[in-house]
Design a protein around this motif. Sequence first.
Motif, short mmCIF file in Angstrom:
data_model
loop_
_atom_site.label_atom_id
_atom_site.label_comp_id
_atom_site.label_asym_id
_atom_site.label_seq_id
_atom_site.Cartn_x
_atom_site.Cartn_y
_atom_site.Cartn_z
N VAL B 74 11.90 15.62 2.24
CA VAL B 74 12.29 15.16 3.94
C VAL B 74 14.07 14.57 3.83
O VAL B 74 14.81 15.06 4.58
CB VAL B 74 11.47 14.29 4.19
CG1 VAL B 74 12.00 13.44 5.57
CG2 VAL B 74 10.05 14.57 4.64
N VAL B 75 13.99 13.62 2.80
CA VAL B 75 15.24 13.12 2.66
C VAL B 75 16.34 14.43 2.33
O VAL B 75 17.58 14.49 3.02
CB VAL B 75 15.52 12.11 1.59
CG1 VAL B 75 16.87 11.81 1.22
CG2 VAL B 75 14.72 10.83 1.90
N PHE B 76 15.96 15.16 1.32
CA PHE B 76 17.02 16.21 0.93
C PHE B 76 17.21 17.09 2.24
O PHE B 76 18.60 17.53 2.54
CB PHE B 76 16.53 17.00 -0.10
CG PHE B 76 16.88 16.43 -1.49
CD1 PHE B 76 16.96 15.07 -1.69
CD2 PHE B 76 16.84 17.25 -2.54
CE1 PHE B 76 17.42 14.59 -2.74
CE2 PHE B 76 17.14 16.69 -3.86
CZ PHE B 76 17.38 15.52 -3.87
N ILE B 79 19.66 15.09 4.71
CA ILE B 79 20.93 14.94 4.47
C ILE B 79 21.63 16.31 4.02
O ILE B 79 22.60 16.54 4.37
CB ILE B 79 20.97 13.98 3.23
CG1 ILE B 79 20.36 12.60 3.68
CG2 ILE B 79 22.36 13.85 2.55
CD1 ILE B 79 20.76 11.41 3.00
N PHE B 80 21.12 16.96 3.08
CA PHE B 80 21.76 18.13 2.67
C PHE B 80 21.51 19.48 3.70
O PHE B 80 22.35 20.13 3.44
CB PHE B 80 21.26 18.53 1.17
CG PHE B 80 21.55 17.42 -0.03
CD1 PHE B 80 23.07 17.11 -0.35
CD2 PHE B 80 20.33 16.77 -0.63
CE1 PHE B 80 22.98 16.04 -0.96
CE2 PHE B 80 20.81 15.88 -1.58
CZ PHE B 80 22.05 15.35 -1.59
N GLY B 81 20.30 19.68 3.96
CA GLY B 81 20.07 20.71 4.81
C GLY B 81 20.68 20.50 5.93
O GLY B 81 21.32 21.47 6.65
N HIS B 82 20.37 19.45 6.84
CA HIS B 82 20.64 19.27 8.20
C HIS B 82 22.30 18.65 8.42
O HIS B 82 22.93 19.36 9.00
CB HIS B 82 19.84 18.31 8.73
CG HIS B 82 19.85 18.17 10.31
ND1 HIS B 82 19.52 19.29 11.18
CD2 HIS B 82 20.41 17.23 11.24
CE1 HIS B 82 19.76 18.92 12.43
NE2 HIS B 82 20.22 17.71 12.72
N LEU B 83 22.64 17.75 7.75
CA LEU B 83 23.96 16.79 7.98
C LEU B 83 24.93 17.61 7.07
O LEU B 83 25.94 18.13 7.69
CB LEU B 83 23.94 15.48 7.63
CG LEU B 83 22.65 14.60 8.40
CD1 LEU B 83 22.63 13.22 7.84
CD2 LEU B 83 23.30 14.70 9.92
N PRO B 216 20.45 23.30 -9.55
CA PRO B 216 20.33 23.73 -8.23
C PRO B 216 19.02 23.46 -7.39
O PRO B 216 18.19 24.14 -7.11
CB PRO B 216 20.54 25.28 -8.13
CG PRO B 216 19.91 25.76 -9.46
CD PRO B 216 20.33 24.31 -10.31
N VAL B 217 18.82 22.24 -7.24
CA VAL B 217 17.53 21.72 -6.34
C VAL B 217 17.79 21.45 -4.89
O VAL B 217 17.33 22.10 -4.09
CB VAL B 217 16.80 20.26 -6.98
CG1 VAL B 217 15.90 19.93 -6.25
CG2 VAL B 217 16.69 20.48 -8.44
N ALA B 218 18.88 20.85 -4.79
CA ALA B 218 19.38 20.65 -3.12
C ALA B 218 20.17 21.69 -2.69
O ALA B 218 20.21 21.64 -1.70
CB ALA B 218 19.94 19.22 -3.31
#
Lengths: 425, 292
Positions: B74-76, B79-83, B216-218
């Motif tokens: 959810v956090v990823f 932050i990374f996907g959406h923002l 390459p996780v996020a």
Amino acid sequence: MSDIVIRVEAISKYYRIGERDPYKMLRDVLVRSLSSQLRTIGSRLMGRGPAINGDQNKNDFWALKDVSFEVREGEALGIIGRNGAGKSTLLKILSRITLPTSGRAQMYGRLASLLEVGTGFHPELTGRDNMFLNGAILGMKRAEIERKFDEIVAFAEVERFIDTPVKHYSSGMYLRLAFAVAAHLEPEILLVDEVLAVGDIAFQKKCLGKMDDVAKQGRTILFVSHNLQAIAQLTHRCVLLSDGRLLFDGPTAQALEKYRESAVPGAHNATYYQTRTNVPHNHLAWVAVQTSIRPGLHRWGDPIRFEFGLRVAEPMDGLALSFHVVNQFGERVCHFWMTNSDMIRTSEPRTFVLRCDVPKFRLYMGSYTITTWVFRGDSDLESLKNICPFDVTMDGIYREQLWKTGDCAYLEDADWDVGCDDLPD
Amino acid sequence: MSEPLVTQSAERRTARPPLVTIEPLRGWAPLGLHELWKCRELIYFFVWRDVKIRYKQTILGAAWAVLQPLLTMVVFSVIFGHLAGLPSDGTPYPIFTYTALLPWQLFAYALSQTAISLVSHQQLLKKVYFPRLVIPVSAVLCWVVDFSIGFLVLLVMMVYYGIVPTLAIFTVPLFVVFAMVAALAVGLWLATLNVQFRDVRYAIPFLIQFWLFITPVAYSSSLILDRMPERWRFLYGLNPMTGVVEGFRWALLGKSGDVGSLIFISALVVVGLLLSGVIYFRRMEGTFSDVV
């Protein structure tokens, strides 16, 4: 003639002080000496042994030196010696926990040691779970544990609590269960180390009985103890270790005699215990029990003196000492402690001599050791177990019958007065 | 009374128990895999114990096994996907990162537990003999259970996002083993060093955090690879977890960039680390009880 099951050939074990220290931080190794840092790290990384020729630290020592002996199948061998004589190191090598520095030992068969009763027990797991876990750690197959399950539970007398987490067990139950698992291991070679110092008398008798059974089944027992009486009961042959060397190997009676003699160190009369190394924290540097007849032998009722050299390396207030006199069954029979007014206060590193005089020491004849506690407030800083063995004898104390061992634990002075409370017939 | 004893001992002699020789280690120790195999029951019991006590006295219990990757996802995603708007190779970002988080957390937890495993078993090391490799191996294996629970959640998510797996899904176990072997390989080194130098314990959280950033996780590995010259791209495979994570995405999401060579290089690195790790471990094994 039965076969040899253990052959120990010129086993030596060398300890560097560093290896006995709890652990090192990389930083400590780095700062020790710039010139040798790389070499030190290198050799530690590779787990190299000591440089046997050359720079030997005075704190390094041989815990065992050229010890050789053989044990035949079905034999019960006692291993005796004072604290620090190398008994534990020998056991560790035979149970493959540590490797010798040189020499070789060969064994036929599974060796199980009762020195690890309860290791691997997890407090959160139930008695049942711990039985399987501990059994597996000790080398039992699952099927074997299942087969002996009822027997072990019955021996440990914990039927009602077998599905309770062991953290709720009393210490007695815990030990009984632990011992029961280990005792049902049926190894070819059984190694017993001071295990009889645990549990109540009834359970100790049961353990001794179990060991007798084991011996009768023709299995080999190595028995290490300060309990000379148990040694005498269970073994016919003993090896006596002193300062890492084999001093004597032969009949138990002779070995015990030699052991009592060896309890006389030359330099310090009656100083039986001395720390081997420069321990950095506050600790007992030496302990002496001054017995009345000769070192290690005390006559009932005579004055006895316990002396302690307390090294205060890290000055602190409120250091105090207490000690127990422990009998051959591991029971603490006397307790002595310093009162608040005697507590040690110092602001610089010093060594204090603490003396405890008992004007009439009236414990009954038998073998005793002492266990010490250096503490401050509620926290124990150092505890030495089973040091300074000494015997109490009734020699020279007159009574009509012979003195018998085990008659009592404590013999009080008493005056009798016999009179009639009625008139003659 | 002595009669039965004699017969018994005669019987014993015919079936003489095996000879054990104890002597100082000279040169390099053999790998001792045979001995390890003989101790598989002990490994089983250690794993069983660790699984059984892991979430004892917690309110949420095994739900933690789901919550940890799920909340990270959810956090990823936010932050990374959406923002930050990192690309996810055309897959919905949450499932894109969750597919990588599963093996990553398997690796990270297994590695951190393995690295301290010898020290946390010091009482055992000092008292009982058994092949020491049992300890790190079981420290890795016990995380399979958490992984499996998290994997079920992944299957649910795949249904939700309407992702139909290809036959490649059957290679997932292979990559699970890959992740665990990677954790064991690095863990063996760290565990052995930790016996001697407790610095390792403090370095582990840092190491794992650092490692997460380079894996390459996020983000997608294409983010990095596209910025690298073609012939240097294999370097990215030197991080074993690149191979694992890309393998997972390939097996589950069917995305196949040019990851085959990356996986191959990662596998080589893991095998090298594992072999050297086992050798080093075996070499130091004899000193554990003296030093720990």
